[in-house]
Design an enzyme around this catalytic site. Structure first.
Site, PDB file in Angstrom:
ATOM      1  N   PRO A  89       0.806  -1.227   0.000  1.00  0.00           N
ATOM      2  CA  PRO A  89       0.000   0.000   0.000  1.00  0.00           C
ATOM      3  C   PRO A  89       0.839   1.276   0.000  1.00  0.00           C
ATOM      4  O   PRO A  89       0.323   2.348  -0.308  1.00  0.00           O
ATOM      5  CB  PRO A  89      -0.844  -0.121   1.285  1.00  0.00           C
ATOM      6  CG  PRO A  89      -0.155  -1.134   2.123  1.00  0.00           C
ATOM      7  CD  PRO A  89       0.541  -2.057   1.186  1.00  0.00           C
ATOM      8  N   GLU A 116       1.469  -7.822   8.917  1.00  0.00           N
ATOM      9  CA  GLU A 116       1.663  -6.380   9.114  1.00  0.00           C
ATOM     10  C   GLU A 116       2.560  -5.752   8.052  1.00  0.00           C
ATOM     11  O   GLU A 116       2.453  -4.571   7.766  1.00  0.00           O
ATOM     12  CB  GLU A 116       2.268  -6.132  10.510  1.00  0.00           C
ATOM     13  CG  GLU A 116       2.421  -4.667  10.883  1.00  0.00           C
ATOM     14  CD  GLU A 116       1.090  -3.934  10.983  1.00  0.00           C
ATOM     15  OE1 GLU A 116       1.084  -2.696  10.856  1.00  0.00           O
ATOM     16  OE2 GLU A 116       0.053  -4.605  11.175  1.00  0.00           O
ATOM     17  N   ARG A 154      -3.056  -8.007 -20.866  1.00  0.00           N
ATOM     18  CA  ARG A 154      -3.954  -7.639 -21.967  1.00  0.00           C
ATOM     19  C   ARG A 154      -3.263  -6.737 -22.991  1.00  0.00           C
ATOM     20  O   ARG A 154      -3.759  -6.580 -24.110  1.00  0.00           O
ATOM     21  CB  ARG A 154      -5.209  -6.959 -21.430  1.00  0.00           C
ATOM     22  CG  ARG A 154      -4.979  -5.618 -20.758  1.00  0.00           C
ATOM     23  CD  ARG A 154      -6.221  -5.103 -20.051  1.00  0.00           C
ATOM     24  NE  ARG A 154      -7.348  -4.997 -20.958  1.00  0.00           N
ATOM     25  CZ  ARG A 154      -7.552  -3.975 -21.785  1.00  0.00           C
ATOM     26  NH1 ARG A 154      -6.677  -2.979 -21.817  1.00  0.00           N
ATOM     27  NH2 ARG A 154      -8.596  -3.929 -22.568  1.00  0.00           N
ATOM     28  N   ASP A 169      -8.038   2.519 -25.092  1.00  0.00           N
ATOM     29  CA  ASP A 169      -8.616   2.433 -23.757  1.00  0.00           C
ATOM     30  C   ASP A 169      -8.500   3.760 -23.020  1.00  0.00           C
ATOM     31  O   ASP A 169      -7.622   4.580 -23.290  1.00  0.00           O
ATOM     32  CB  ASP A 169      -7.886   1.366 -22.922  1.00  0.00           C
ATOM     33  CG  ASP A 169      -8.292  -0.039 -23.315  1.00  0.00           C
ATOM     34  OD1 ASP A 169      -9.355  -0.202 -23.939  1.00  0.00           O
ATOM     35  OD2 ASP A 169      -7.526  -0.962 -23.005  1.00  0.00           O
TER      36      ASP A 169
END
Length: 244
Positions: A89, A116, A154, A169
């Site tokens: 994160p 953690e 992709r 896209d």
């Protein structure tokens, strides 16, 4: 492209990796992968891969030894040092541009953590890229790795049925994609714009570009900071959207 995925939960990948575009890419020999349970590399007699953090604190931290040894073992199979991606994160937020960059690689290694966090020496010595899929915390890195792989695979040559699909896209051009319509032309009184039925390809191309700009202006104006509008495009936006 070949991808190695270091994870404590290899079974999580089966459904996603064996379905849809990711399965098609494997069938076409454009992509292959293997999952490696890095618990099998631990030298701990209890098969532990985590321990309490030095200095105290809540949670458990992944130990360096199993991951160092797993990465070394996998890397030995490659002719050159692969990109090693830590799902975290705290990492760089995934963008289409990052996916396009990673799609140029022949080998990738993903490290999916739990608990953690990671022993900091894993970041310092092994990792080339830290990636996040958003400003929130998941139980582990597996779901994030799946998202990254889908966005990358992709883009590989021959994976999508239409070679023009990926470049058009959203985010690939720096703008959001224009609206799409299909049959019927009139659905319960909701009609397809006449321009799309005209068969005039240049006018359709212009309309789609204008709609991309307008949609970006309305929904993600931050993207326009790196996309300069012409005077004509700005005048057109002002004439279409009175709120801006």
């Amino acid at each position: 492209m070949h991808v190695d995925i270091l994870t404590l939960f290899p079974e999580m990948f089966t459904g996603v990796m064996e379905s849809s575009i990711l399965k098609k890419a494997q069938d076409n020999k454009a992509f292959s992968y293997q999952t490696i349970d890095f618990r099998t590399y631990t030298e701990n007699k209890h098969n532990k891969v985590d321990d309490y953090p030095y200095g105290g604190g809540a949670g458990m931290v992944l130990m360096p030894q199993p991951i160092f040894d797993a990465v070394a073992d996998v890397s030995d199979q490659y002719k050159q040092k692969p990109r090693v991606i830590l799902m975290c994160p705290q990492g760089e937020t995934l963008t289409q541009q990052k996916a396009e960059e990673l799609a140029q690689e022949e080998q990738l290694i993903f490290i999916c953590g739990h608990y953690e966090g990671y022993d900091e020496r894993i970041r310092q010595e092994l990792v080339t890229d830290e990636l996040s899929i958003g400003d929130y915390v998941l139980t582990g890195g597996e779901l994030g790795a799946m998202v990254v792989m889908d966005s990358v695979v992709r883009l590989l040559p021959g994976v999508l049925g239409n070679e023009h699909s990926a470049p058009a896209d959203s985010f690939s051009t720096g703008l959001l994609e224009h609206p799409h319509y299909t049959r019927p032309a009139d659905f319960r009184g909701l009609k397809v714009p006449d321009i799309l039925l005209s068969g005039h390809h240049e006018k359709i191309k212009k309309w789609r570009h204008q709609q991309s700009i307008l949609r970006t202006w309305q929904r993600r104006p931050d993207l326009l900071h790196s996309h300069s509008l012409t005077d004509e495009e700005e005048r057109w936006i002002q004439s279409q959207d009175k709120d801006f």
